[in-house]
Design a protein around this motif. Structure first.
Motif, short mmCIF file in Angstrom:
data_model
loop_
_atom_site.label_atom_id
_atom_site.label_comp_id
_atom_site.label_asym_id
_atom_site.label_seq_id
_atom_site.Cartn_x
_atom_site.Cartn_y
_atom_site.Cartn_z
N GLN A 97 0.83 -1.19 0.00
CA GLN A 97 0.00 0.00 0.00
C GLN A 97 0.87 1.25 0.00
O GLN A 97 0.62 2.21 -0.71
CB GLN A 97 -0.91 0.01 1.22
CG GLN A 97 -1.78 1.24 1.34
CD GLN A 97 -2.67 1.17 2.54
OE1 GLN A 97 -3.32 0.16 2.78
NE2 GLN A 97 -2.71 2.24 3.31
N PHE A 98 1.95 1.25 0.81
CA PHE A 98 2.86 2.38 0.87
C PHE A 98 3.51 2.60 -0.49
O PHE A 98 3.63 3.72 -0.98
CB PHE A 98 3.91 2.13 1.94
CG PHE A 98 4.93 3.24 2.04
CD1 PHE A 98 4.58 4.48 2.54
CD2 PHE A 98 6.24 3.02 1.63
CE1 PHE A 98 5.51 5.51 2.63
CE2 PHE A 98 7.18 4.04 1.72
CZ PHE A 98 6.82 5.29 2.22
N GLN A 99 3.92 1.49 -1.12
CA GLN A 99 4.51 1.60 -2.45
C GLN A 99 3.52 2.18 -3.45
O GLN A 99 3.86 2.98 -4.30
CB GLN A 99 4.96 0.22 -2.94
CG GLN A 99 6.22 -0.30 -2.25
CD GLN A 99 6.67 -1.60 -2.85
OE1 GLN A 99 5.87 -2.35 -3.43
NE2 GLN A 99 7.96 -1.89 -2.72
N SER A 100 2.25 1.78 -3.32
CA SER A 100 1.24 2.27 -4.25
C SER A 100 1.04 3.77 -4.10
O SER A 100 0.81 4.48 -5.07
CB SER A 100 -0.09 1.54 -4.02
OG SER A 100 -0.68 1.92 -2.80
N PHE A 101 1.12 4.27 -2.85
CA PHE A 101 1.01 5.71 -2.62
C PHE A 101 2.13 6.45 -3.33
O PHE A 101 1.93 7.46 -3.99
CB PHE A 101 1.06 6.03 -1.12
CG PHE A 101 -0.27 5.98 -0.45
CD1 PHE A 101 -1.27 6.87 -0.78
CD2 PHE A 101 -0.52 5.03 0.53
CE1 PHE A 101 -2.50 6.82 -0.15
CE2 PHE A 101 -1.75 4.98 1.16
CZ PHE A 101 -2.74 5.87 0.81
N LEU A 102 3.37 5.93 -3.18
CA LEU A 102 4.52 6.57 -3.80
C LEU A 102 4.41 6.55 -5.31
O LEU A 102 4.64 7.54 -6.00
CB LEU A 102 5.81 5.88 -3.35
CG LEU A 102 6.17 5.99 -1.85
CD1 LEU A 102 7.45 5.21 -1.57
CD2 LEU A 102 6.33 7.45 -1.45
N THR A 103 4.05 5.38 -5.85
CA THR A 103 3.91 5.23 -7.29
C THR A 103 2.82 6.15 -7.82
O THR A 103 2.98 6.79 -8.87
CB THR A 103 3.57 3.77 -7.66
OG1 THR A 103 4.58 2.93 -7.12
CG2 THR A 103 3.50 3.59 -9.16
N TRP A 104 1.71 6.21 -7.07
CA TRP A 104 0.59 7.01 -7.53
C TRP A 104 0.92 8.50 -7.52
O TRP A 104 0.61 9.22 -8.46
CB TRP A 104 -0.64 6.77 -6.65
CG TRP A 104 -1.72 7.72 -7.01
CD1 TRP A 104 -2.22 8.74 -6.27
CD2 TRP A 104 -2.41 7.78 -8.25
NE1 TRP A 104 -3.17 9.43 -6.96
CE2 TRP A 104 -3.30 8.85 -8.18
CE3 TRP A 104 -2.33 7.03 -9.43
CZ2 TRP A 104 -4.13 9.19 -9.24
CZ3 TRP A 104 -3.16 7.36 -10.47
CH2 TRP A 104 -4.04 8.43 -10.38
N ASP A 105 1.56 8.99 -6.48
CA ASP A 105 1.93 10.40 -6.40
C ASP A 105 2.83 10.79 -7.57
O ASP A 105 2.67 11.85 -8.17
CB ASP A 105 2.65 10.69 -5.09
CG ASP A 105 1.69 10.70 -3.91
OD1 ASP A 105 0.48 10.85 -4.16
OD2 ASP A 105 2.14 10.55 -2.76
N SER A 106 3.78 9.92 -7.89
CA SER A 106 4.70 10.19 -9.00
C SER A 106 3.96 10.20 -10.32
O SER A 106 4.16 11.09 -11.15
CB SER A 106 5.80 9.12 -9.02
OG SER A 106 6.65 9.30 -10.13
N LEU A 107 3.08 9.23 -10.52
CA LEU A 107 2.32 9.13 -11.77
C LEU A 107 1.39 10.32 -11.93
O LEU A 107 1.30 10.92 -13.00
CB LEU A 107 1.51 7.83 -11.78
CG LEU A 107 0.61 7.58 -13.01
CD1 LEU A 107 1.46 7.51 -14.26
CD2 LEU A 107 -0.20 6.31 -12.82
N ILE A 145 -8.28 2.41 -7.45
CA ILE A 145 -9.10 1.23 -7.12
C ILE A 145 -8.50 -0.02 -7.75
O ILE A 145 -8.43 -1.08 -7.11
CB ILE A 145 -10.55 1.44 -7.61
CG1 ILE A 145 -11.19 2.61 -6.86
CG2 ILE A 145 -11.37 0.17 -7.42
CD1 ILE A 145 -12.56 3.00 -7.37
N ASN A 146 -8.06 0.10 -8.99
CA ASN A 146 -7.46 -1.04 -9.67
C ASN A 146 -6.18 -1.48 -8.96
O ASN A 146 -5.89 -2.68 -8.83
CB ASN A 146 -7.16 -0.68 -11.12
CG ASN A 146 -6.81 -1.89 -11.96
OD1 ASN A 146 -7.57 -2.85 -12.04
ND2 ASN A 146 -5.65 -1.86 -12.60
N ASN A 147 -5.42 -0.49 -8.48
CA ASN A 147 -4.21 -0.80 -7.74
C ASN A 147 -4.53 -1.54 -6.44
O ASN A 147 -3.81 -2.46 -6.03
CB ASN A 147 -3.47 0.51 -7.42
CG ASN A 147 -2.03 0.27 -6.99
OD1 ASN A 147 -1.41 -0.71 -7.37
ND2 ASN A 147 -1.51 1.17 -6.17
N LEU A 148 -5.63 -1.13 -5.80
CA LEU A 148 -6.09 -1.81 -4.59
C LEU A 148 -6.40 -3.28 -4.87
O LEU A 148 -6.03 -4.17 -4.10
CB LEU A 148 -7.32 -1.09 -4.03
CG LEU A 148 -8.09 -1.79 -2.90
CD1 LEU A 148 -7.19 -1.96 -1.69
CD2 LEU A 148 -9.33 -0.99 -2.54
#
Length: 400
Positions: A12-22, A190-193
């Protein structure tokens, strides 16, 4: 793979970082496209293109608003302008990406200028928006993830909140492509979740879990003018951009909206009687809130327009009633101390008290035991007389 060995919180933490960058990269791309378009349009060689754009904007306002016709007119203009840009000297060596950026800039410029003329252009659109928003307000009071069969593994409040924030950004933009990006950003979270949940459970990420979560996120967010936004995107986004991933996510949000509009007890994992009771209680709660707000405003206005006698005010101040913030300053008054000038305020306070008492009794009566208990505990903290009034109104009347 190492990812399969990571616990869900780390994923989840990785997804936050990836999402912010994207998300940051996407915002920069949109901004760069628009500024590049404006820069080229300032070049003397682009005078013919500028004239065509200004002419279209002016002529567009001459027609009566008809969404379907307006959408076709805009799409036809985009097609003709793309051909003109491809043949223009300023784009002689341009790549497909450069052309796409130019068209994206053109779309933003045109639709920003025409926004007030094309967005929610009819009274019917505004009516549908209000109906959807009102229904969502009711659903928010009782709907839970379990009612949409969302499994615990997908119940992630942190990511849901992030998705809600992205969806709510839809009204911050006037360009249809940017509104569409808000939807895509929400859906990607949502898809990342779903992907994270699939990796943690070692099961394939199916599409079946996507729509229920999107529906729940949409209800939690309750984005204003949902219908008008979807209609605007469909009519005015360049058709070449409403494909593939964008089309999939957009279609899912349209499906979510339709589900909410048609939603009833059979749509949910919920007893029909319980659903009706919950909707009725929600309506009553909303009515109580609005009526209390109106009553408070009216009471305040009437208080401003009338005043107590100086003698009464001094008496109340001496007894400490005013100091304790009482909304009914005549509680400690005696009949011989009243003046004719106090009648208006007394009548106003009486009406206010009866209205609030009646509305609150009805509202509390519609609550379930589980919902009523916390409220009664709160009332008990206000004083035993208040609790008696709401727990046993029938006894109260019998003793009078």
């Amino acid at each position: 793979m190492l990812e399969h060995m990571l616990p869900l919180p780390l994923l989840q933490f990785q997804s936050f970082l990836t999402w912010d960058s994207l998300n940051m990269n996407m915002d920069m791309e949109v901004s760069t496209s628009f500024h590049d378009f404006l820069y080229r349009m300032r070049h003397p060689a682009s005078l013919d293109l500028v004239r065509s754009i200004k002419s279209f904007i002016v002529s567009f306002s001459f027609h009566q608003p008809k969404p379907e016709n307006d959408g076709k007119r805009v799409q036809d203009f985009f097609v003709s302008m793309e051909a003109a840009i491809r043949d223009h000297s300023l784009w002689t060596t341009a790549s497909e990406e450069d052309i796409d950026c130019a068209m994206q800039g053109l779309e933003k410029y045109i639709m920003t200028k025409l926004f007030s003329r094309t967005f929610s252009a009819s009274a019917e659109d505004a009516k549908i928006d209000n109906e959807i928003s009102s229904k969502i307000c009711l659903l928010q009071t009782f709907l839970k993830p379990e009612h949409l069969d969302i499994p615990p593994i997908l119940q992630n409040e942190a990511l849901w909140l992030l998705a809600e924030k992205e969806l709510l950004k839809i009204n911050a933009f006037k360009a249809p492509h940017e509104k569409l990006l808000s939807i895509m950003n929400c859906c990607r979270i949502i898809n990342n979740l779903l992907l994270n949940a699939a990796m943690s459970e070692y099961v394939p990420a199916g599409a079946d879990g996507f729509l229920p979560v999107l529906i729940y996120v949409t209800i939690k967010a309750n984005p204003p003018k949902l219908h008008s936004n979807l209609k605007f995107i469909k009519l005015y986004t360049r058709q070449a951009k409403l494909i593939s991933e964008a089309e999939y996510y957009f279609t899912n949000l349209v499906s979510a909206k339709t589900f909410i509009v048609d939603l009833n007890a059979k749509s949910l994992s919920m007893d029909e009687i319980k659903y009706k009771e919950s909707m009725q209680a929600a309506k009553l709660t909303n009515k109580v809130t609005s009526e209390l707000s109106a009553a408070c405003q009216m009471s305040q206005q009437e208080t401003d327009d009338s005043s107590c006698s100086k003698k009464m005010h001094n008496k109340l101040d001496d007894t400490g009633v005013l100091l304790h913030g009482s909304n009914y300053p005549y509680m400690e008054a005696k009949s011989k101390e009243l003046t004719v000038g106090d009648v208006d305020m007394l009548l106003s306070d009486y009406k206010d008290l009866v209205a609030k008492y009646t509305i609150l009794c009805k509202a509390i009566g519609c609550l379930s035991t589980a919902e009523r208990e916390p409220l009664l505990r709160h009332l008990e903290m206000q004083g035993p007389e208040t609790l008696l009034n709401f727990t046993a109104p029938s006894d109260h009347h019998r003793h009078k």
